[in-house]
Enzyme design. Structure first.
Site, PDB file in Angstrom:
ATOM      1  N   LYS A 194      -5.697   3.847   6.365  1.00 10.19           N
ATOM      2  CA  LYS A 194      -4.793   4.898   6.796  1.00 10.19           C
ATOM      3  C   LYS A 194      -4.837   6.107   5.782  1.00 10.19           C
ATOM      4  CE  LYS A 194      -0.637   3.191   4.228  1.00 10.19           C
ATOM      5  NZ  LYS A 194       0.720   2.373   4.382  1.00 10.19           N
ATOM      6  N   HIS A 203       4.434 -11.423   2.961  1.00  9.31           N
ATOM      7  CA  HIS A 203       4.070 -10.331   3.767  1.00  9.31           C
ATOM      8  C   HIS A 203       4.683  -9.988   4.913  1.00  9.31           C
ATOM      9  CE1 HIS A 203       1.195  -7.527   5.522  1.00  9.31           C
ATOM     10  NE2 HIS A 203       0.522  -7.415   4.440  1.00  9.31           N
ATOM     11  N   GLY A 204       5.024  -8.933   5.563  1.00 10.34           N
ATOM     12  CA  GLY A 204       5.697  -8.665   6.737  1.00 10.34           C
ATOM     13  C   GLY A 204       4.845  -8.975   7.967  1.00 10.34           C
ATOM     14  N   ASP A 229     -20.856  33.174  20.296  1.00  6.55           N
ATOM     15  CA  ASP A 229     -20.870  32.821  18.679  1.00  6.55           C
ATOM     16  C   ASP A 229     -21.790  33.636  18.253  1.00  6.55           C
ATOM     17  OD1 ASP A 229     -20.400  31.271  16.542  1.00  6.55           O
ATOM     18  OD2 ASP A 229     -21.973  29.905  17.067  1.00  6.55           O
ATOM     19  N   SER A 236       0.657  -1.131  -0.075  1.00  2.81           N
ATOM     20  CA  SER A 236       0.081  -0.167   0.093  1.00  2.81           C
ATOM     21  C   SER A 236       0.718   1.324  -0.073  1.00  2.81           C
ATOM     22  CB  SER A 236      -0.809  -0.018   1.240  1.00  2.81           C
ATOM     23  OG  SER A 236      -0.057   0.055   2.420  1.00  2.81           O
ATOM     24  N   PRO A 254       9.696  -1.016  10.022  1.00  8.05           N
ATOM     25  CA  PRO A 254       8.993   0.049  10.020  1.00  8.05           C
ATOM     26  C   PRO A 254       9.516   1.022   9.001  1.00  8.05           C
ATOM     27  CG  PRO A 254       9.832  -0.032  12.014  1.00  8.05           C
ATOM     28  CD  PRO A 254      10.318  -1.616  11.065  1.00  8.05           C
ATOM     29  N   GLN A 305      -5.647  -6.691  10.772  1.00  7.07           N
ATOM     30  CA  GLN A 305      -5.234  -7.351   9.719  1.00  7.07           C
ATOM     31  C   GLN A 305      -5.176  -8.841   9.974  1.00  7.07           C
ATOM     32  OE1 GLN A 305      -2.628  -5.521   6.444  1.00  7.07           O
ATOM     33  NE2 GLN A 305      -1.622  -4.461   8.395  1.00  7.07           N
ATOM     34  N   TYR A 362      -7.745 -10.233   0.095  1.00  4.65           N
ATOM     35  CA  TYR A 362      -7.074 -10.863  -0.961  1.00  4.65           C
ATOM     36  C   TYR A 362      -7.716 -11.786  -1.728  1.00  4.65           C
ATOM     37  CZ  TYR A 362      -2.444  -9.237   0.955  1.00  4.65           C
ATOM     38  OH  TYR A 362      -1.323  -8.227   1.468  1.00  4.65           O
TER      39      TYR A 362
HETATM   40  C1  SPV Z   1     -20.905  25.507  15.155  1.00  2.00           C
HETATM   41  O1  SPV Z   1     -19.951  24.499  15.597  1.00  2.00           O
HETATM   42  O2  SPV Z   1     -20.197  26.666  15.236  1.00  2.00           O
HETATM   43  C2  SPV Z   1     -22.029  25.538  14.308  1.00  2.00           C
HETATM   44  C3  SPV Z   1     -22.818  24.149  14.235  1.00  2.00           C
HETATM   45  O3  SPV Z   1     -22.166  26.228  13.507  1.00  2.00           O
HETATM   46  S1  SPV Z   1     -23.963  24.522  15.361  1.00  2.00           S
HETATM   47  O4  SPV Z   1     -23.213  25.018  16.759  1.00  2.00           O
HETATM   48  O5  SPV Z   1     -24.780  23.321  15.632  1.00  2.00           O
HETATM   49  O6  SPV Z   1     -24.807  25.692  14.828  1.00  2.00           O
HETATM   50 MG    MG Z   2     -20.998  28.044  13.631  1.00  2.00          MG
END
Ligand code: SPV
Ligand code: MG
Length: 430
Positions: free
Chosen positions: A45, A90-91, A203, A10, A124, A99, A76
């Protein structure tokens, strides 16, 4: 006749450990290398840094490799049925962890034609290679495009909020091993609520873009995962077009802007706070102007519809989202502050009748009983856990502060704290 040998890789960076395995494998017979497909790698990953074709070319050019094929999945079974190799090489690291089940299936399959699994000690990635890899993951041009690629490879992603370097590291490094593989968050959400709260501010779009960018820089300095920024209303169109170009340049992958105007309050107030929704045509102009301002195809502008929050109903939400996508939105976010997921699931199912592919973002904060599986089955692609790190940190810190005051010393608060040695070694100094 030469024995047939198969080994799957991979990796996108060949180091001496791989060369060693290839040398030993080719000594057993004619070696076919399977290159694991992007989707399969991204499922367990980080996504590969170079394309599948480039990885195939890399192996074609190695001495000892006779053939290069694509292995589509971690399992596989299909490729082994086609190639019927005498040996799979394989390792030995896959004997434990998720796995181990894949390994067991290989052993069972090989028994059908008396094939054998041969394991060599795992080596690694050498310490001198890791910094080069980290650099490639961390630079803006690589980080920016990773969100779209992850969506393409995985179809759906899981995102957790980060509001500073430390929480960024938690999103970056937390993983849980389950039966079907290692689970980790795919990306980070830099929430307006959490970014504001962490600064002791409400906010209400009070924390300005320079300060938001400072938070982003702090997170980006110590992480590599893609970032989705909560862009509130996006502000005035004249400012929005400049701001998103800055975000694009510094390596942010997406901004989500909401269709509200005027004094913005957090959506989870629902109809308790007076909120004005933008006119669809006006919000579409903002989306279009944003799309026109961008320099790359990597950066996503995701339109967030507040119709359900504002009690305007499903039809309004659907009509608006259709218009936002027509205006160029790269995804839509539907928000709800109900305690059950019903209206969000109904929205997703209905919207999918009009548009099968555009990513749908959901934020199951209040309707937190719903599982990711159910959201995905109904059509959601990006699931954001929008505020959980700050909400869990706050009560823990408050409890510690109260306990110190109560006892007039810190002994009793110690049980709520990480040990000094642990905190000193939490972040390595190099
Ligand atoms: C925020 O994480 O600030 C968002 C999502 O706008 S919510 O608070 O649910 O409005
Ligand atoms: Mg927000």
């Amino acid at each position: 006749m030469k024995k047939k040998v198969y080994a799957c890789f991979s990796t996108d960076v060949i180091h001496c450990g791989h060369l060693n395995i290839i040398k030993k494998a080719s000594e057993l017979g004619e070696l076919t290398v399977g290159v694991l497909a992007d989707e399969a790698i991204a499922s367990y990953k980080r996504y590969p840094l170079i394309s599948l074709e480039s990885r195939m070319e890399m192996f074609r050019n190695l001495r000892g490799v006779s053939n290069v094929v694509v292995q589509e999945s971690l399992d596989y079974t299909r490729i082994l049925s086609e190639l019927k190799p005498d040996y799979v090489v394989h390792g030995d690291e896959w004997r434990i962890g998720f796995q181990a089940g894949i390994r067991q299936k290989v052993i069972e399959k090989l028994k059908e034609w008396q094939g054998e699994l041969i394991e060599f000690p795992y080596s690694p990635i050498p310490t001198e290679t890791q910094p080069k890899l980290d650099k490639a993951l961390y630079m803006p041009e690589y980080r920016r495009s990773r969100l779209k690629k992850l969506l393409e490879y995985k179809g759906h992603i899981s995102v957790l909020e980060a509001h500073n370097g430390l929480t960024g590291l938690i999103v970056e490094n937390t993983h849980v091993e389950k039966k079907d593989g290692v689970h980790e968050f795919d990306a980070m959400w830099v929430s307006s609520l959490c970014d504001s709260t962490a600064k002791g501010k409400p906010d209400i779009e009070l924390v300005d873009m320079s300060s938001r960018i400072h938070t982003l820089e702090e997170i980006m300095d110590v992480t590599t995962k893609p970032i989705i920024l909560d862009g509130d209303t996006g502000g005035a169109i004249e400012h929005f077009v400049f701001n998103i170009r800055t975000l694009e340049r510094i390596g942010i992958s997406a901004i989500i802007i909401e269709d509200k105007i005027g004094s913005k309050r957090n959506s989870l107030f629902g109809t308790e706070a007076e909120q004005v929704q933008d006119e669809p045509a006006s919000f579409c102009r903002k989306i279009r102007a944003g799309k026109d301002a961008l320099k790359t195809k990597d950066f996503m502008i995701i339109a967030r519809c507040e119709s359900l929050i504002l009690g305007k109903g499903l039809d309004d939400a659907i009509n608006r989202c259709i218009a936002y996508v027509e205006a160029g939105a790269d995804g839509i976010m539907i928000h709800s502050c109900k305690e059950t997921p019903d209206e969000v699931l109904e929205f997703c199912r209905t919207f999918r009748k009009y548009n099968r592919l555009i990513p749908i973002v959901v934020v199951p904060t209040t309707y937190n009983c719903v599982t990711e599986d159910i959201l995905i089955k109904n059509g959601a692609n990006i699931i954001i856990y929008a505020n959980h790190l700050i909400r869990s940190a706050f009560p823990a810190m408050q409890k510690t502060a109260q306990t110190i005051l109560e006892y007039g010393r810190s002994l009793e608060a110690e049980k709520y704290c990480m040990g000094i040695k642990q905190i000193l070694s939490l972040i390595p100094d190099r």
